[in-house]
Design a protein around this motif. Structure first.
Motif, PDB file in Angstrom:
ATOM      1  N   GLY A  80      54.886   7.716  20.070  1.00 58.40           N
ATOM      2  CA  GLY A  80      55.761   7.963  21.207  1.00 58.40           C
ATOM      3  C   GLY A  80      55.116   8.674  22.382  1.00 58.40           C
ATOM      4  N   THR A  81      54.085   9.477  22.102  1.00 61.01           N
ATOM      5  CA  THR A  81      53.421  10.247  23.160  1.00 61.01           C
ATOM      6  C   THR A  81      52.189   9.505  23.636  1.00 61.01           C
ATOM      7  N   ASN A  82      52.165   9.122  24.890  1.00 59.47           N
ATOM      8  CA  ASN A  82      51.028   8.392  25.431  1.00 59.47           C
ATOM      9  C   ASN A  82      49.794   9.303  25.456  1.00 59.47           C
ATOM     10  N   PRO A  83      48.646   8.830  24.971  1.00 56.68           N
ATOM     11  CA  PRO A  83      47.454   9.675  24.906  1.00 56.68           C
ATOM     12  C   PRO A  83      46.616   9.667  26.178  1.00 56.68           C
ATOM     13  N   ALA A  84      47.220   9.365  27.328  1.00 52.83           N
ATOM     14  CA  ALA A  84      46.452   9.190  28.562  1.00 52.83           C
ATOM     15  C   ALA A  84      45.601  10.406  28.895  1.00 52.83           C
ATOM     16  N   SER A  85      46.133  11.614  28.701  1.00 51.42           N
ATOM     17  CA  SER A  85      45.365  12.808  29.070  1.00 51.42           C
ATOM     18  C   SER A  85      44.168  12.997  28.145  1.00 51.42           C
ATOM     19  N   LEU A  86      44.320  12.692  26.858  1.00 49.59           N
ATOM     20  CA  LEU A  86      43.182  12.763  25.930  1.00 49.59           C
ATOM     21  C   LEU A  86      42.125  11.736  26.313  1.00 49.59           C
ATOM     22  N   LEU A  87      42.555  10.533  26.645  1.00 52.06           N
ATOM     23  CA  LEU A  87      41.610   9.474  26.994  1.00 52.06           C
ATOM     24  C   LEU A  87      40.919   9.758  28.326  1.00 52.06           C
ATOM     25  N   ALA A  88      41.591  10.478  29.206  1.00 49.45           N
ATOM     26  CA  ALA A  88      40.947  10.860  30.463  1.00 49.45           C
ATOM     27  C   ALA A  88      39.757  11.771  30.201  1.00 49.45           C
ATOM     28  N   ASP A  89      39.904  12.649  29.201  1.00 52.20           N
ATOM     29  CA  ASP A  89      38.810  13.555  28.845  1.00 52.20           C
ATOM     30  C   ASP A  89      37.766  12.874  27.964  1.00 52.20           C
ATOM     31  N   HIS A  90      38.207  11.886  27.174  1.00 57.13           N
ATOM     32  CA  HIS A  90      37.318  11.224  26.211  1.00 57.13           C
ATOM     33  C   HIS A  90      37.546   9.715  26.298  1.00 57.13           C
ATOM     34  N   PRO A  91      37.020   9.080  27.330  1.00 56.04           N
ATOM     35  CA  PRO A  91      37.318   7.660  27.562  1.00 56.04           C
ATOM     36  C   PRO A  91      36.778   6.717  26.506  1.00 56.04           C
ATOM     37  N   ASP A  92      35.873   7.175  25.650  1.00 60.24           N
ATOM     38  CA  ASP A  92      35.323   6.300  24.613  1.00 60.24           C
ATOM     39  C   ASP A  92      36.207   6.227  23.372  1.00 60.24           C
ATOM     40  N   ILE A  93      37.239   7.067  23.301  1.00 64.53           N
ATOM     41  CA  ILE A  93      38.165   7.010  22.176  1.00 64.53           C
ATOM     42  C   ILE A  93      38.991   5.730  22.258  1.00 64.53           C
ATOM     43  N   ALA A  94      39.155   5.057  21.113  1.00 63.78           N
ATOM     44  CA  ALA A  94      40.010   3.873  21.031  1.00 63.78           C
ATOM     45  C   ALA A  94      41.384   4.301  20.546  1.00 63.78           C
ATOM     46  N   ALA A  95      42.420   3.921  21.272  1.00 65.86           N
ATOM     47  CA  ALA A  95      43.786   4.344  20.944  1.00 65.86           C
ATOM     48  C   ALA A  95      44.624   3.127  20.567  1.00 65.86           C
ATOM     49  N   PHE A  96      45.306   3.231  19.429  1.00 58.16           N
ATOM     50  CA  PHE A  96      46.161   2.157  18.944  1.00 58.16           C
ATOM     51  C   PHE A  96      47.590   2.684  18.803  1.00 58.16           C
ATOM     52  N   GLN A  97      48.517   2.006  19.435  1.00 58.64           N
ATOM     53  CA  GLN A  97      49.917   2.389  19.291  1.00 58.64           C
ATOM     54  C   GLN A  97      50.446   1.783  17.996  1.00 58.64           C
ATOM     55  N   VAL A  98      50.809   2.644  17.059  1.00 60.33           N
ATOM     56  CA  VAL A  98      51.192   2.208  15.720  1.00 60.33           C
ATOM     57  C   VAL A  98      52.367   3.039  15.233  1.00 60.33           C
ATOM     58  N   ASP A  99      53.337   2.380  14.625  1.00 59.72           N
ATOM     59  CA  ASP A  99      54.403   3.081  13.921  1.00 59.72           C
ATOM     60  C   ASP A  99      53.979   3.169  12.465  1.00 59.72           C
ATOM     61  N   LEU A 100      53.546   4.347  12.044  1.00 63.05           N
ATOM     62  CA  LEU A 100      52.992   4.498  10.705  1.00 63.05           C
ATOM     63  C   LEU A 100      54.040   4.370   9.606  1.00 63.05           C
ATOM     64  N   ALA A 101      55.308   4.341   9.984  1.00 64.73           N
ATOM     65  CA  ALA A 101      56.348   4.084   8.992  1.00 64.73           C
ATOM     66  C   ALA A 101      56.432   2.604   8.637  1.00 64.73           C
ATOM     67  N   ASP A 102      55.712   1.765   9.365  1.00 68.96           N
ATOM     68  CA  ASP A 102      55.688   0.329   9.128  1.00 68.96           C
ATOM     69  C   ASP A 102      54.487  -0.005   8.247  1.00 68.96           C
ATOM     70  N   PRO A 103      54.697  -0.381   6.983  1.00 71.72           N
ATOM     71  CA  PRO A 103      53.569  -0.642   6.084  1.00 71.72           C
ATOM     72  C   PRO A 103      52.638  -1.736   6.594  1.00 71.72           C
ATOM     73  N   GLY A 104      53.180  -2.732   7.291  1.00 72.06           N
ATOM     74  CA  GLY A 104      52.335  -3.799   7.812  1.00 72.06           C
ATOM     75  C   GLY A 104      51.370  -3.303   8.859  1.00 72.06           C
ATOM     76  N   ALA A 105      51.842  -2.424   9.735  1.00 72.73           N
ATOM     77  CA  ALA A 105      50.986  -1.871  10.777  1.00 72.73           C
ATOM     78  C   ALA A 105      49.901  -0.989  10.175  1.00 72.73           C
ATOM     79  N   THR A 106      50.266  -0.230   9.163  1.00 70.45           N
ATOM     80  CA  THR A 106      49.290   0.635   8.497  1.00 70.45           C
ATOM     81  C   THR A 106      48.203  -0.188   7.822  1.00 70.45           C
ATOM     82  N   ALA A 107      48.601  -1.264   7.179  1.00 72.60           N
ATOM     83  CA  ALA A 107      47.637  -2.100   6.464  1.00 72.60           C
ATOM     84  C   ALA A 107      46.638  -2.744   7.413  1.00 72.60           C
ATOM     85  N   ALA A 108      47.059  -3.039   8.647  1.00 76.02           N
ATOM     86  CA  ALA A 108      46.181  -3.715   9.600  1.00 76.02           C
ATOM     87  C   ALA A 108      45.252  -2.772  10.354  1.00 76.02           C
TER      88      ALA A 108
END
Length: 233
Positions: free
Chosen positions: A33-61
């Motif tokens: 729910g919280t956009n990581p834009a400020s973290l990525l501004a400081d660390h642009p090489d970080i890869a960010a994936f929006q995932v609902d970890l309560a979803d087993p399918g998303a976790t598996a992928a």
């Protein structure tokens, strides 16, 4: 360079952990729910994936997504958590389900999905809580879920040890973060019950994760490391 996956890292402890590891790791994070834009501004090489970890399918992928980006996966930090409150007189099945799905089921599913990709020397660090052993009166299912995390940490350490994979947990005490800071009087009250006279900081938690993930801790697995400034010793 090793690759770390930190769940729930857009803010709070997860952000501190991801920022610390980004100094010398490839880092992937998840956010919901919280956009990581400020973290990525400081660390642009970080890869960010929006995932609902309560979803087993998303976790598996998720492990495959990290490997597609960085080529390998060496460290999983299960930080994402649900802290919905409840008590014995106000049982709510949905609250219990959410707390356990995010705090227990998601880490278990993520590690299971990642096992084919983890090599000997890989590490898993779970973020537990002092509430696993000092349960909060208004957080019955949250406290119970963190106790389950502690037990699973030990079981996973026994199971994965022969594969050369270490599994540990960090159990923070009360921590003030930029997004959730306690009133000064509450902070002082808690600090008086610690040996160090202060609360642990997000940086303290990040340093503990870094240690347990590092080769310096190569002989350590199955421990729950309290980082709470000596609370109620």
């Amino acid at each position: 360079m090793k690759t770390a996956l930190v769940t729930g890292a857009a803010r709070g402890l997860g952000r501190a952990i991801a920022a610390d590891l980004a100094q010398d790791h490839h880092v992937a994070i998840t956010w919901r729910g919280t956009n990581p834009a400020s973290l990525l501004a400081d660390h642009p090489d970080i890869a960010a994936f929006q995932v609902d970890l309560a979803d087993p399918g998303a976790t598996a992928a998720l492990p495959r997504k990290v490997i597609d980006r960085f080529g390998h996966l060496d460290l999983i930090v299960n930080n994402a958590g649900s802290i919905l409150t409840d008590d014995a007189e106000n049982y709510d099945a949905k609250t219990v389900e959410t707390n356990f799905n995010v705090n227990v089921n998601a880490p278990m599913g993520l590690v299971a999905a990642a096992l084919d990709h983890l090599q000997p020397g890989a590490a898993i660090v779970n973020i537990s809580s002092q509430n696993a052993r000092m349960p909060a009166m208004i957080a019955h299912s949250y406290s119970a879920s963190k106790a389950a995390v502690d037990t699973w940490t030990r079981i996973a350490a026994k199971t994965l040890g022969p594969k050369g994979i270490r599994v540990n947990a960090v159990a923070p005490g009360a921590v003030n973060t930029p997004e959730a800071t306690r009133p000064e009087d509450v902070t002082e009250m808690i600090a008086k019950d610690t040996a160090l006279g202060r609360l642990a900081t997000p940086e303290d938690i990040a340093a503990a994760v870094r240690f347990l993930a590092s080769d310096a801790a190569a002989g350590i697995t199955g421990i729950i490391l309290d980082v709470n400034a000596g609370y109620r010793l």
